[in-house]
Design a protein around this motif. Structure first.
Motif, PDB file in Angstrom:
ATOM      1  N   THR A  43     -15.854  26.237   4.826  1.00  0.00           N
ATOM      2  CA  THR A  43     -16.842  25.558   5.667  1.00  0.00           C
ATOM      3  C   THR A  43     -16.500  24.085   5.826  1.00  0.00           C
ATOM      4  OG1 THR A  43     -18.379  26.960   4.448  1.00  0.00           O
ATOM      5  CG2 THR A  43     -19.309  25.535   6.138  1.00  0.00           C
ATOM      6  N   ASP A  44     -16.230  23.458   4.701  1.00  0.00           N
ATOM      7  CA  ASP A  44     -15.917  22.039   4.753  1.00  0.00           C
ATOM      8  C   ASP A  44     -14.629  21.785   5.521  1.00  0.00           C
ATOM      9  OD1 ASP A  44     -17.225  21.489   1.445  1.00  0.00           O
ATOM     10  OD2 ASP A  44     -18.138  21.090   3.394  1.00  0.00           O
ATOM     11  N   LEU A  45     -13.670  22.699   5.346  1.00  0.00           N
ATOM     12  CA  LEU A  45     -12.412  22.539   6.070  1.00  0.00           C
ATOM     13  C   LEU A  45     -12.640  22.610   7.568  1.00  0.00           C
ATOM     14  CD1 LEU A  45      -9.520  24.392   4.179  1.00  0.00           C
ATOM     15  CD2 LEU A  45      -9.729  21.970   4.783  1.00  0.00           C
ATOM     16  N   ALA A  46     -13.523  23.537   7.989  1.00  0.00           N
ATOM     17  CA  ALA A  46     -13.803  23.666   9.419  1.00  0.00           C
ATOM     18  C   ALA A  46     -14.446  22.393   9.957  1.00  0.00           C
ATOM     19  CB  ALA A  46     -14.715  24.864   9.660  1.00  0.00           C
ATOM     20  N   ALA A  47     -15.412  21.884   9.200  1.00  0.00           N
ATOM     21  CA  ALA A  47     -16.075  20.649   9.621  1.00  0.00           C
ATOM     22  C   ALA A  47     -15.074  19.502   9.653  1.00  0.00           C
ATOM     23  CB  ALA A  47     -17.227  20.322   8.673  1.00  0.00           C
ATOM     24  N   THR A  48     -14.227  19.442   8.622  1.00  0.00           N
ATOM     25  CA  THR A  48     -13.242  18.371   8.546  1.00  0.00           C
ATOM     26  C   THR A  48     -12.264  18.437   9.713  1.00  0.00           C
ATOM     27  OG1 THR A  48     -13.391  18.372   6.133  1.00  0.00           O
ATOM     28  CG2 THR A  48     -11.453  17.341   7.096  1.00  0.00           C
ATOM     29  N   SER A  49     -11.825  19.654  10.053  1.00  0.00           N
ATOM     30  CA  SER A  49     -10.837  19.735  11.133  1.00  0.00           C
ATOM     31  C   SER A  49     -11.482  19.442  12.482  1.00  0.00           C
ATOM     32  CB  SER A  49     -10.136  21.098  11.137  1.00  0.00           C
ATOM     33  OG  SER A  49     -11.067  22.108  11.424  1.00  0.00           O
ATOM     34  N   ALA A  50     -12.793  19.771  12.623  1.00  0.00           N
ATOM     35  CA  ALA A  50     -13.488  19.412  13.859  1.00  0.00           C
ATOM     36  C   ALA A  50     -13.583  17.897  13.987  1.00  0.00           C
ATOM     37  CB  ALA A  50     -14.878  20.036  13.882  1.00  0.00           C
ATOM     38  N   LEU A  51     -13.928  17.244  12.886  1.00  0.00           N
ATOM     39  CA  LEU A  51     -14.011  15.783  12.889  1.00  0.00           C
ATOM     40  C   LEU A  51     -12.647  15.157  13.156  1.00  0.00           C
ATOM     41  CD1 LEU A  51     -16.409  15.023   9.889  1.00  0.00           C
ATOM     42  CD2 LEU A  51     -16.757  14.372  12.273  1.00  0.00           C
ATOM     43  N   THR A  52     -11.626  15.768  12.541  1.00  0.00           N
ATOM     44  CA  THR A  52     -10.278  15.259  12.736  1.00  0.00           C
ATOM     45  C   THR A  52      -9.870  15.349  14.206  1.00  0.00           C
ATOM     46  OG1 THR A  52      -9.675  15.954  10.502  1.00  0.00           O
ATOM     47  CG2 THR A  52      -7.870  15.519  12.015  1.00  0.00           C
ATOM     48  N   ALA A  53     -10.181  16.498  14.822  1.00  0.00           N
ATOM     49  CA  ALA A  53      -9.834  16.675  16.235  1.00  0.00           C
ATOM     50  C   ALA A  53     -10.562  15.647  17.104  1.00  0.00           C
ATOM     51  CB  ALA A  53     -10.179  18.090  16.686  1.00  0.00           C
ATOM     52  N   ALA A  54     -11.854  15.427  16.807  1.00  0.00           N
ATOM     53  CA  ALA A  54     -12.633  14.460  17.584  1.00  0.00           C
ATOM     54  C   ALA A  54     -12.065  13.054  17.427  1.00  0.00           C
ATOM     55  CB  ALA A  54     -14.092  14.496  17.146  1.00  0.00           C
ATOM     56  N   SER A  55     -11.682  12.727  16.194  1.00  0.00           N
ATOM     57  CA  SER A  55     -11.134  11.401  15.941  1.00  0.00           C
ATOM     58  C   SER A  55      -9.783  11.211  16.626  1.00  0.00           C
ATOM     59  CB  SER A  55     -10.974  11.184  14.434  1.00  0.00           C
ATOM     60  OG  SER A  55     -11.762  10.108  13.997  1.00  0.00           O
ATOM     61  N   ARG A  56      -8.971  12.268  16.609  1.00  0.00           N
ATOM     62  CA  ARG A  56      -7.666  12.199  17.282  1.00  0.00           C
ATOM     63  C   ARG A  56      -7.843  11.973  18.771  1.00  0.00           C
ATOM     64  NH1 ARG A  56      -4.941  16.423  14.056  1.00  0.00           N
ATOM     65  NH2 ARG A  56      -3.924  15.314  12.358  1.00  0.00           N
ATOM     66  N   ARG A  57      -8.826  12.718  19.347  1.00  0.00           N
ATOM     67  CA  ARG A  57      -9.085  12.599  20.773  1.00  0.00           C
ATOM     68  C   ARG A  57      -9.534  11.174  21.104  1.00  0.00           C
ATOM     69  NH1 ARG A  57     -11.485  17.468  21.106  1.00  0.00           N
ATOM     70  NH2 ARG A  57     -13.477  16.514  20.644  1.00  0.00           N
ATOM     71  N   ALA A  58     -10.440  10.648  20.278  1.00  0.00           N
ATOM     72  CA  ALA A  58     -10.942   9.292  20.496  1.00  0.00           C
ATOM     73  C   ALA A  58      -9.805   8.283  20.390  1.00  0.00           C
ATOM     74  CB  ALA A  58     -12.046   8.974  19.498  1.00  0.00           C
ATOM     75  N   LEU A  59      -8.940   8.485  19.391  1.00  0.00           N
ATOM     76  CA  LEU A  59      -7.793   7.587  19.216  1.00  0.00           C
ATOM     77  C   LEU A  59      -6.897   7.597  20.443  1.00  0.00           C
ATOM     78  CD1 LEU A  59      -6.280   7.791  15.613  1.00  0.00           C
ATOM     79  CD2 LEU A  59      -7.081   5.792  16.840  1.00  0.00           C
ATOM     80  N   GLY A  60      -6.697   8.789  21.008  1.00  0.00           N
ATOM     81  CA  GLY A  60      -5.873   8.909  22.209  1.00  0.00           C
ATOM     82  C   GLY A  60      -6.479   8.130  23.365  1.00  0.00           C
ATOM     83  N   ASP A  61      -7.801   8.277  23.540  1.00  0.00           N
ATOM     84  CA  ASP A  61      -8.495   7.560  24.621  1.00  0.00           C
ATOM     85  C   ASP A  61      -8.389   6.050  24.434  1.00  0.00           C
ATOM     86  OD1 ASP A  61      -9.244   9.930  25.748  1.00  0.00           O
ATOM     87  OD2 ASP A  61     -11.293   9.905  24.970  1.00  0.00           O
ATOM     88  N   ILE A  62      -8.583   5.618  23.182  1.00  0.00           N
ATOM     89  CA  ILE A  62      -8.553   4.183  22.896  1.00  0.00           C
ATOM     90  C   ILE A  62      -7.136   3.637  23.093  1.00  0.00           C
ATOM     91  CG2 ILE A  62      -8.885   2.455  21.088  1.00  0.00           C
ATOM     92  CD1 ILE A  62     -11.027   4.492  19.928  1.00  0.00           C
ATOM     93  N   ALA A  63      -6.142   4.403  22.628  1.00  0.00           N
ATOM     94  CA  ALA A  63      -4.755   3.969  22.784  1.00  0.00           C
ATOM     95  C   ALA A  63      -4.410   3.818  24.261  1.00  0.00           C
ATOM     96  CB  ALA A  63      -3.809   4.969  22.117  1.00  0.00           C
ATOM     97  N   ARG A  64      -4.900   4.753  25.076  1.00  0.00           N
ATOM     98  CA  ARG A  64      -4.629   4.674  26.513  1.00  0.00           C
ATOM     99  C   ARG A  64      -5.309   3.441  27.118  1.00  0.00           C
ATOM    100  NH1 ARG A  64      -6.170   9.719  28.450  1.00  0.00           N
ATOM    101  NH2 ARG A  64      -8.235   8.895  28.076  1.00  0.00           N
ATOM    102  N   ALA A  65      -6.563   3.195  26.698  1.00  0.00           N
ATOM    103  CA  ALA A  65      -7.287   2.026  27.208  1.00  0.00           C
ATOM    104  C   ALA A  65      -6.549   0.733  26.835  1.00  0.00           C
ATOM    105  CB  ALA A  65      -8.714   2.009  26.664  1.00  0.00           C
ATOM    106  N   LEU A  66      -6.050   0.663  25.593  1.00  0.00           N
ATOM    107  CA  LEU A  66      -5.315  -0.531  25.164  1.00  0.00           C
ATOM    108  C   LEU A  66      -4.007  -0.674  25.950  1.00  0.00           C
ATOM    109  CD1 LEU A  66      -5.912  -0.342  21.301  1.00  0.00           C
ATOM    110  CD2 LEU A  66      -6.639  -2.189  22.814  1.00  0.00           C
TER     111      LEU A  66
END
Ligand SMILES: [Zn+2]
Length: 111
Positions: A43-66
């Motif tokens: 369960t925790d792994l699933a939650a962690t990987s969902a958070l990880t995916a969201a953070s990666r996506r956000a990082l990609g968006d921010i990197a593109r904006a920069l």
């Protein structure tokens, strides 16, 4: 000094973007450590990987904006090339589209 130029406002948003970039990088590092510390906890792994995916996506968006900031085309709608309203950028600094062209209007409030 009553008038704040758009360039000044974009300069402030750069600081916000850089802060968000650091925050997501830190969060990813913490999530990676957490994933290693919880072997077998599905369960925790699933939650962690969902958070990880969201953070990666956000990082990609921010990197593109920069990247756009470097090129001097930050704050321009990718669809119609109009200026994205500064109010929208203040809410979501990594926004790529103006209010008209936004593919999926986000009505949900985020904490
Ligand atoms: Zn547009």
């Amino acid at each position: 000094m009553y008038v704040t130029s758009r360039q000044d406002e974009l300069g402030v948003l750069r600081i916000v973007l850089e802060e968000q970039y650091e925050r997501h990088t830190t969060q990813l590092a913490l999530l990676a450590r957490q994933a290693r510390q919880l072997p077998g906890e599905q369960t925790d792994l699933a939650a962690t990987s969902a958070l990880t995916a969201a953070s990666r996506r956000a990082l990609g968006d921010i990197a593109r904006a920069l990247h756009y900031l470097e090129q001097g085309r930050y704050g321009t709608c990718e669809e119609c090339r109009d200026d994205i309203p500064i109010e929208l950028l203040a809410l979501r600094p990594a926004a790529r589209f103006c209010t008209t062209c936004q593919p999926q209007p986000d009505h949900q409030r985020r904490p």
